[in-house]
Every structure is written in C-alpha cells, then in structure tokens.
Design a protein around this motif. Structure first.
Motif, short mmCIF file in Angstrom:
data_model
loop_
_atom_site.label_atom_id
_atom_site.label_comp_id
_atom_site.label_asym_id
_atom_site.label_seq_id
_atom_site.Cartn_x
_atom_site.Cartn_y
_atom_site.Cartn_z
N GLY A 102 -5.95 8.06 -9.82
CA GLY A 102 -6.92 7.59 -8.84
C GLY A 102 -6.27 7.35 -7.50
N ASP A 103 -6.90 6.51 -6.71
CA ASP A 103 -6.39 6.17 -5.39
C ASP A 103 -4.96 5.63 -5.52
OD1 ASP A 103 -6.89 5.37 -2.43
OD2 ASP A 103 -6.22 3.50 -3.38
N ARG A 104 -4.09 6.11 -4.63
CA ARG A 104 -2.67 5.77 -4.72
C ARG A 104 -2.42 4.26 -4.69
NH1 ARG A 104 1.94 8.40 -0.75
NH2 ARG A 104 3.59 6.87 -1.13
N ARG A 105 -3.15 3.55 -3.84
CA ARG A 105 -2.95 2.11 -3.73
C ARG A 105 -3.34 1.40 -5.03
NH1 ARG A 105 -6.30 -2.04 -2.37
NH2 ARG A 105 -7.98 -0.56 -1.96
N LYS A 106 -4.47 1.80 -5.63
CA LYS A 106 -4.94 1.16 -6.86
C LYS A 106 -3.98 1.42 -8.02
CE LYS A 106 -9.12 -0.36 -5.55
NZ LYS A 106 -9.57 -1.76 -5.67
N VAL A 107 -3.54 2.67 -8.13
CA VAL A 107 -2.64 3.02 -9.23
C VAL A 107 -1.30 2.32 -9.06
CG1 VAL A 107 -1.44 4.90 -10.40
CG2 VAL A 107 -3.80 5.21 -9.66
N LYS A 108 -0.84 2.22 -7.81
CA LYS A 108 0.41 1.51 -7.56
C LYS A 108 0.30 0.04 -7.97
CE LYS A 108 3.82 0.47 -3.96
NZ LYS A 108 4.16 0.61 -2.51
N GLN A 109 -0.85 -0.57 -7.66
CA GLN A 109 -1.07 -1.96 -8.05
C GLN A 109 -1.05 -2.10 -9.57
OE1 GLN A 109 -4.82 -2.80 -6.16
NE2 GLN A 109 -3.89 -3.53 -4.27
N GLU A 110 -1.63 -1.13 -10.27
CA GLU A 110 -1.61 -1.14 -11.73
C GLU A 110 -0.17 -1.08 -12.24
OE1 GLU A 110 -3.22 -0.69 -15.76
OE2 GLU A 110 -4.07 -1.40 -13.88
N ARG A 111 0.62 -0.22 -11.64
CA ARG A 111 2.02 -0.07 -12.05
C ARG A 111 2.78 -1.38 -11.83
NH1 ARG A 111 6.74 2.78 -8.76
NH2 ARG A 111 8.26 3.18 -10.41
N VAL A 112 2.58 -1.98 -10.66
CA VAL A 112 3.25 -3.25 -10.37
C VAL A 112 2.81 -4.32 -11.36
CG1 VAL A 112 3.43 -5.12 -8.68
CG2 VAL A 112 3.60 -2.74 -7.93
N GLY A 113 1.50 -4.34 -11.68
CA GLY A 113 0.99 -5.32 -12.63
C GLY A 113 1.60 -5.17 -14.01
N VAL A 114 1.70 -3.93 -14.48
CA VAL A 114 2.29 -3.68 -15.80
C VAL A 114 3.75 -4.10 -15.83
CG1 VAL A 114 2.97 -1.88 -17.43
CG2 VAL A 114 0.69 -1.83 -16.41
#
Length: 543
Positions: A261-273
């Motif tokens: 998906g959107d780069r910002r959203k996916v990056k946030q998911e990665r940081v969260g994990v």
C-alpha cells in the motif's frame, strides 16, 4: 479457465476493430484529410458495441454459480480491458475532431503523432498473447508504453506552449494541446489494461507501480509465474493484504502474509511490528521482507496461526470464546504492567472525534441536527457537546503511559488455540499512550458488528463488559481514579466516529445516540467529581 465463447469472440472482434482504427488514425496524422476523419468518426458505434458485448458476456459469466475467485477476477479483468480499449477508440476520434477544428493544422505538427499512435497500436496487438499465456513480463511491457507516451507528451507540450508566446494563432495551438491530451490519455488506458492483466495473473487487484514492489519483496528473479496471491482483506486506507506460499532455503513451502500500500502506511506498520518485537517479543509477527518502490511499499510477514477474535465472537463455541478472552485479558494486563512508564498520557478523544465528524455527517447528514429547542429547553447539538467535553478532558490526563496497539479492533487480535497464545496484527498506530484508548476501541468494535440475532448480541455485550471489568480492576490496582470518566469519553468517540463505517441507518442511529447519552452524562458530573463517575456498561452494549 475456459472463458465464455461470447467473451472470446467479441474480444477478438474488438481487438481487430482497434487495430483498424489505429491504423487509420496513423495514416490520418501522417496526412490529415476530412474524408479519412469522417471514416474514423463514423466507426464510433463499432468499438462501443463490441466493448458492450464483451462486458455483458463477462457479467453473465460472473453471475454463474460455482465460480472460483480466480475465474471471477479474470472476468473482471477482461471487462476492464474491454472498457479501456473502447476508451482508446474514443480518444482517437476526439483527437481527430480537434485537428479538424484547427484552421492551420500544420501548426499542430500532426506527423509527430505517428510514432505514439503506432506505439499504441503495437502495444494493443500484444494483448491477445498476454491474455492467453498469462505472461506477466508482457503485461509489464504493455504498462511501460505509458512512460514513452508521457515523454512524447512533455516534449510536444513544451513546443506548443513555446509557440503560443506571441502567436496570432493561439486558437489553433489550443486545439493542438487538446489533441495532445487525447493521445496522452491513451497511455492511461494502456496502463489500466496492464494492471488488469497483472491482476489476473497474480490473483489480486494490483496497481502497476505496486507490482514491482510485489516482485521485489517476494524475491524477484524466480519467474513471474510463481507469484500467486490469495486475497485476505483490504484496509480502508487502500492497503491490500494477501496470503502467499513461498519456498524457503530448504525448498519447503512456507505460508506468509503479503501487505502492500501507501509507502508511509506500510512503513508505519513495519515500525510498529519492530517496536512490539522489542517491547513485548512474540506478540507481533516477524517481518520476512520489506521493499519500497516509488510511493508504494510492501511487507512480507510471518503467517499467524489461529482465528481472529471477531470470528470467535461471531461463530466460535462458548468454550473457545472463554478461552480466547482469558488469554487476551492475561496478555493485555501483562503488556500494561511491563510497559508502564510514569509519563502522563493524554488520549484527546474529543479532539479525535471532532476531526472525524465531517466524515460522519457526510454519510449520515441527519445526525447534523443543530441546536434545538423543546418547550423552551435548549438542546445542544453533538458538536457543542464534543467541544464542551474536550474542555473537561484537557485536565484529565492518565497518570501513566503504557504501550498500546492503537487500532485494537476485534479483527486485529488473533488467538492461536493450539498454543493458547494471543497475537496482534495491523500495528501501524502502536505507541505509548493512555490504555483507555485501546479499551474503548476494543469495546465498541464488538458493538459495531452488524450481527442481529439476540444470542450473538448478548455475547457481544458480555465480551465488551468483560474487557471493561478487566481494565477497571487494573485501574484500581494502579491508582487511576479517572479511568471511568476517560473511558466514557473514549467510548463516546468510538461510538460516534464508527458510524462513518456503518451504512445501516438503524444501527448507526443506535450508536450515535449512545455517544450522545455518554457525553451528556459525563458533562453532568460536577467538575472535580470525575472519579465518582460510573457508566451502565452492560446497558450500553445491550440492544
């Protein structure tokens, strides 16, 4: 899959018709002539009718019983291809009409259009092979044609705008710009066709740019035919979530989850994990791969065994639900204890709600009633109640912070019955915050379930009440006197803001009335007496 004969037959006719039209358009651009222009314009009905026949046959095919998801996706893709072939046909005719309206078509430099129109024709000629062979490389080449057309557009656009400076024939040049726009939009049609072909091949709707992220995150270089996705979900933000089977270094098949998906959203998911794996190891899935491409990004993460709490609440046995709840309460309480810091936390529930009310009113305009008077009694509107509650909330920070999920809905919690473990997914909003944020979201995500039978509604009410009881016990043990009051504001926020995802008018009305009741009850409490406030939780979550 053997496609319906009507689809195959009419698609063949449509492609042949486009080949003829683009050949004529190339000749016309080489040497514009009114007679050829008339021939092109008169072909309008042919491609339109053929496209309509293909789409009708696709719809008939999709209405059949026992159709697999792959078959359905393929028919949807062919429908998209037919629509965009008809679009290319219409754009060609409109380009001719603009050229014909120019008094001095030499100013338009029509011969320069021969190359891009020829490119469009050659690209469309590749479609039959791409469809029959499911060749993703060929589908990509079809999509790449757009970038070549973009380069042509930018170059000729600069030429036209330069010629306009000081020209006495700006009207003719304006027709040139309009002609250029029609040819440029043909590239959009080719891109859409490419995406439809790629989607049919991999088993999930995919955008052209995101396809490269997919190839990269899945290891690339192994051949496009190996990529097969099984759609799992699609988030409201546009991210797609799919399951995929891969081979590890030992040649074993490994299940994983692909999210893009959107780069910002996916990056946030990665940081969260990654944050959860450092804060509370074992709760979040492991990240197997992460890739970025342009404005999109993708994650390949560990596949988690088990069922979501939503599935268990709706369809699980009483024993399975009780076991999942016990594991959840133990896990959440443990997280709160282990991650607690003495830093106060402000939830700002009313600020969140205020920002979301426009979307609520857009879907449910009748909720925006304004201030009313009833026999001389002034009844404030919802926005006024929210503003007043925000002022009260400003002085009621939580006395400590804990690490929260951030989007603690039922479908973001998984229970593995075999290991009796709780796992979290969709972690892009995780952070240190007031634990009431997660509690209120979880409770209302139960009520929001649009299940009508009374037995399930009773289970929903119990699950919400049990979470409240667990959190209230934690609050007492950790000396949090305003827990109930802050929870009330969190529940009001979640009840009201969740209606923007609920189309059913009756269900949405029940939720907005609960939000209003909670706000009115909270505001009726004298300032300084918030610690004594209690809500009738069971009543709020029962219908």
């Amino acid at each position: 899959m053997a496609r319906p004969d009507a689809v195959v037959e009419n698609m063949s006719f449509l492609l042949a018709e486009l080949d003829g039209q683009l050949t004529r358009l190339t000749s016309y651009m080489q040497e514009p002539h009114p007679e050829m222009a008339l021939q092109l314009v008169q072909r309008a009905g042919y491609s339109n009718n053929l496209s309509a026949r293909v789409r009708k046959a696709c719809l008939a095919g999709m209405m059949r019983a026992k159709l697999t998801e792959a078959q359905r996706l393929r028919l949807q893709g062919i429908d998209t291809i037919a629509r965009n072939l008809d679009l290319v046909s219409r754009l060609g005719r409109r380009a001719v009409e603009h050229v014909e309206q120019a008094e001095r078509n030499r100013l338009l430099r029509t011969k320069t259009y021969v190359a891009p129109v020829t490119l469009v024709g050659k690209t469309i000629a590749c479609i039959p092979k791409a469809m029959e062979t499911s060749d993703s490389r060929l589908a990509v080449e079809i999509g790449k044609s757009r970038s070549q057309i973009d380069i042509f557009h930018d170059r000729l656009f600069r030429t036209y705008t330069r010629d306009m400076r000081g020209s006495k024939h700006s009207a003719d040049l304006a027709h040139g710009l309009l002609t250029l726009n029609e040819i440029h939009r043909m590239g959009e049609g080719l891109s859409a066709i490419s995406e439809a072909l790629l989607s049919m091949n991999i088993g999930q709707a995919v955008q052209f740019d995101r396809y490269f992220t997919l190839r990269s995150v899945l290891g690339g270089g192994k051949g496009d035919e190996e990529v097969r996705l099984q759609p799992l979900a699609e988030t409201r933000s546009g991210s797609a979530i799919s399951s995929v089977n891969l081979r590890n270094a030992k040649g074993e098949t490994v299940a994983a989850v692909f999210k893009d998906g959107d780069r910002r959203k996916v990056k946030q998911e990665r940081v969260g994990v990654k944050s959860w794996n450092s804060v509370y190891p074992g709760l979040a899935p492991e990240i197997l791969s992460y890739e970025r491409h342009g404005k999109s990004a993708a994650l390949l993460i560990e596949h988690l065994e088990g069922e979501t709490l939503e599935d268990i609440v709706v369809a699980g046995s009483d024993e399975a639900l009780a076991r999942a709840q016990k594991a959840l309460h133990k896990t959440v309480g443990d997280i709160w204890r282990q991650t607690r810091t003495e830093e106060p936390a402000e939830m700002k529930a009313m600020e969140q709600l205020s920002k979301r009310m426009k979307d609520v009113y857009r879907l449910h305009p009748r909720f925006a009633q304004g201030v009313r008077n009833l026999n001389g009694l002034r009844i404030p509107d919802l926005d006024e109640l929210i503003a007043a509650a925000a002022r009260r909330e400003a002085g009621l920070a939580a006395p400590f912070s804990v690490y929260i999920h951030g989007d603690f809905n039922l479908d973001n919690v998984i229970h593995d019955a075999v290991g009796n473990k709780i796992r979290f997914i969709d972690l892009h909003r995780s952070r240190y915050m007031d634990y009431v944020q997660d509690v209120s979201v979880f409770m209302v995500s139960n009520y929001r379930l649009q299940v009508l039978d009374s037995a399930t509604r009773n289970r929903i009410a119990k699950v919400a009440s049990d979470m409240h009881a667990m959190a209230a016990k934690f609050a007492r043990r950790h000396r949090d006197p305003t827990f109930e009051y802050r929870l009330a504001l969190g529940l009001a926020r979640s009840f009201a803001s969740s209606t923007r995802f609920v189309v059913d008018q009756n269900h949405a009305r029940r939720m907005i009335l609960r939000a209003r009741y909670i706000l009115e009850s909270a505001l009726a409490v004298p300032e300084g007496r918030e610690a004594r406030f209690k809500l009738p939780i069971r009543m709020l979550f029962s219908d």
